[in-house]
Motif scaffolding. Structure first.
Motif, PDB file in Angstrom:
ATOM      1  N   THR A  80     -14.872   5.841  -7.736  1.00 53.91           N
ATOM      2  CA  THR A  80     -13.609   6.545  -7.619  1.00 53.91           C
ATOM      3  C   THR A  80     -13.505   7.748  -8.544  1.00 53.91           C
ATOM      4  OG1 THR A  80     -11.196   6.285  -7.811  1.00 53.91           O
ATOM      5  CG2 THR A  80     -12.555   4.935  -9.263  1.00 53.91           C
ATOM      6  N   PHE A 114      -3.404   0.701  -8.616  1.00 53.40           N
ATOM      7  CA  PHE A 114      -3.130   0.481  -7.198  1.00 53.40           C
ATOM      8  C   PHE A 114      -3.553  -0.909  -6.748  1.00 53.40           C
ATOM      9  CE2 PHE A 114      -4.767   0.475  -2.845  1.00 53.40           C
ATOM     10  CZ  PHE A 114      -3.656   0.884  -2.127  1.00 53.40           C
ATOM     11  N   TYR A 115      -4.805  -1.283  -7.000  1.00 55.29           N
ATOM     12  CA  TYR A 115      -5.301  -2.568  -6.507  1.00 55.29           C
ATOM     13  C   TYR A 115      -4.635  -3.742  -7.220  1.00 55.29           C
ATOM     14  CZ  TYR A 115      -8.689   0.048  -3.808  1.00 55.29           C
ATOM     15  OH  TYR A 115      -9.263   0.910  -2.912  1.00 55.29           O
ATOM     16  N   ALA A 161      -6.775   4.033  -9.562  1.00 59.99           N
ATOM     17  CA  ALA A 161      -7.287   3.005  -8.663  1.00 59.99           C
ATOM     18  C   ALA A 161      -6.986   1.612  -9.203  1.00 59.99           C
ATOM     19  CB  ALA A 161      -8.790   3.177  -8.458  1.00 59.99           C
ATOM     20  N   GLY A 172      -0.492   4.572  -1.584  1.00 56.76           N
ATOM     21  CA  GLY A 172      -1.668   4.556  -0.735  1.00 56.76           C
ATOM     22  C   GLY A 172      -1.327   5.107   0.646  1.00 56.76           C
ATOM     23  N   GLN A 173      -2.297   5.094   1.528  1.00 56.00           N
ATOM     24  CA  GLN A 173      -2.106   5.621   2.881  1.00 56.00           C
ATOM     25  C   GLN A 173      -2.568   4.586   3.896  1.00 56.00           C
ATOM     26  OE1 GLN A 173      -4.303   9.216   3.675  1.00 56.00           O
ATOM     27  NE2 GLN A 173      -3.428   9.504   5.715  1.00 56.00           N
ATOM     28  N   ASP A 224      -6.713   4.040  -0.778  1.00 55.16           N
ATOM     29  CA  ASP A 224      -6.020   4.028  -2.069  1.00 55.16           C
ATOM     30  C   ASP A 224      -5.637   5.459  -2.454  1.00 55.16           C
ATOM     31  OD1 ASP A 224      -8.151   5.308  -3.467  1.00 55.16           O
ATOM     32  OD2 ASP A 224      -9.115   3.394  -3.899  1.00 55.16           O
ATOM     33  N   PRO A 225      -4.868   5.649  -3.526  1.00 51.79           N
ATOM     34  CA  PRO A 225      -4.427   7.003  -3.883  1.00 51.79           C
ATOM     35  C   PRO A 225      -5.548   7.969  -4.222  1.00 51.79           C
ATOM     36  CG  PRO A 225      -3.036   5.367  -4.954  1.00 51.79           C
ATOM     37  CD  PRO A 225      -4.198   4.628  -4.358  1.00 51.79           C
ATOM     38  N   VAL A 276       0.840  -1.200   0.000  1.00 55.81           N
ATOM     39  CA  VAL A 276       0.000   0.000   0.000  1.00 55.81           C
ATOM     40  C   VAL A 276       0.873   1.249   0.000  1.00 55.81           C
ATOM     41  CG1 VAL A 276      -1.553   1.383   1.444  1.00 55.81           C
ATOM     42  CG2 VAL A 276      -2.058  -1.034   1.043  1.00 55.81           C
TER      43      VAL A 276
END
Length: 265
Positions: free
Chosen positions: A151, A160-161, A157, A98-99, A118-119, A93
């Protein structure tokens, strides 16, 4: 089959839970709406309630409590994605911009979890099962049937995933689903993604939306209103069935859908 008998593959949504300012009121509301049974848990679990449908765990409800000087969590349903290694997922992440909102922690002997975003700002949970795999019943009335990412940036997104949990996005090849993406694990669709829908309130952040299956969307919405809930989008027909986007009396958004067979039969 509605009853879950095999472990959830990494990346698959496996659980949802709600943080509610009034936990007992939330338990009562969803029990009345979906036929759940549940009660506030013991102190060693922080009072966490594991609600059941037909004797199987279906969703969690906890009290929204501020901890460590932080504000209380928002009144929302959180989607948890399965991980084989929560610590590795947390590192992924961070590496993917991501955070981490809540670092990895042990949940007694039942699993390990963290909360991340996510971002694009959509928060989600990560669940590494040990003694508790997740929902024991899905895809039938009163249970979760779909988890959807709304999103502000589908491209960011999707990257990211894919990077974090090998959750692969692809355009859904179906009439009436233009602009909609499936999210798949090992080639099997396990959720959806779409750009932020038209008509959402200004400033609505990216978010995961939980869909619960019902036998009659209109009747469920009528019952929800009578119990103090509100409606964002009245019942309407769409490619997957008849659905509505609603909120419980404490403001937590979710969707209900009476699904139709996807093969047209």
């Amino acid at each position: 089959m509605p009853e879950v008998t095999a472990p959830y593959a990494p990346g698959t949504p496996c659980w949802v839970d709600l943080a509610a300012p009034d936990q007992q009121a939330a338990i009562d509301f969803y029990s009345g709406l979906f036929g759940w049974t549940g009660q506030i848990g013991p102190p060693e679990t922080g009072g966490y309630a594991v609600c059941e449908l037909k004797g199987k765990p279906v969703a969690g409800i906890m009290a929204a409590v501020a901890m460590g000087g932080q504000p209380a969590p928002p009144t929302v349903w959180t989607t948890y994605l399965t991980s084989a290694d929560a610590d590795a997922t947390q590192r992924a992440v961070e590496a993917a911009n991501g955070q981490v909102l809540m670092p990895v922690m042990d949940v007694m002997t039942i699993g390990r979890m963290c909360i991340a975003a996510d971002p694009t700002g959509a928060a989600f949970g990560v669940w590494q099962p040990v003694d508790f795999p997740g929902a024991g019943i899905v895809n039938e009335p009163g249970a979760v049937i779909w988890n959807e990412l709304n999103t502000t940036d589908t491209e960011a997104a999707a990257a990211f995933y894919d990077s974090v949990l090998a959750l692969r996005a692809a355009p859904m090849e179906m009439e009436g689903a233009e602009g909609y993406f499936s999210l798949s694990v090992g080639g099997r669709p396990v959720g959806g993604m779409q750009p932020m829908p038209e008509g959402v309130p200004a400033g609505t952040p990216s978010h995961w939306l939980t869909y619960f299956s019902v036998t009659d969307t209109d009747a469920t919405v009528t019952q929800l209103k009578a119990a103090g809930g509100s409606v964002f989008k009245e019942p309407f027909d769409m490619v997957a069935g008849r659905m509505a986007v609603v909120a419980d009396p404490q403001g937590a958004p979710f969707a209900v859908i009476n699904p139709k067979p996807m093969d047209g039969s």
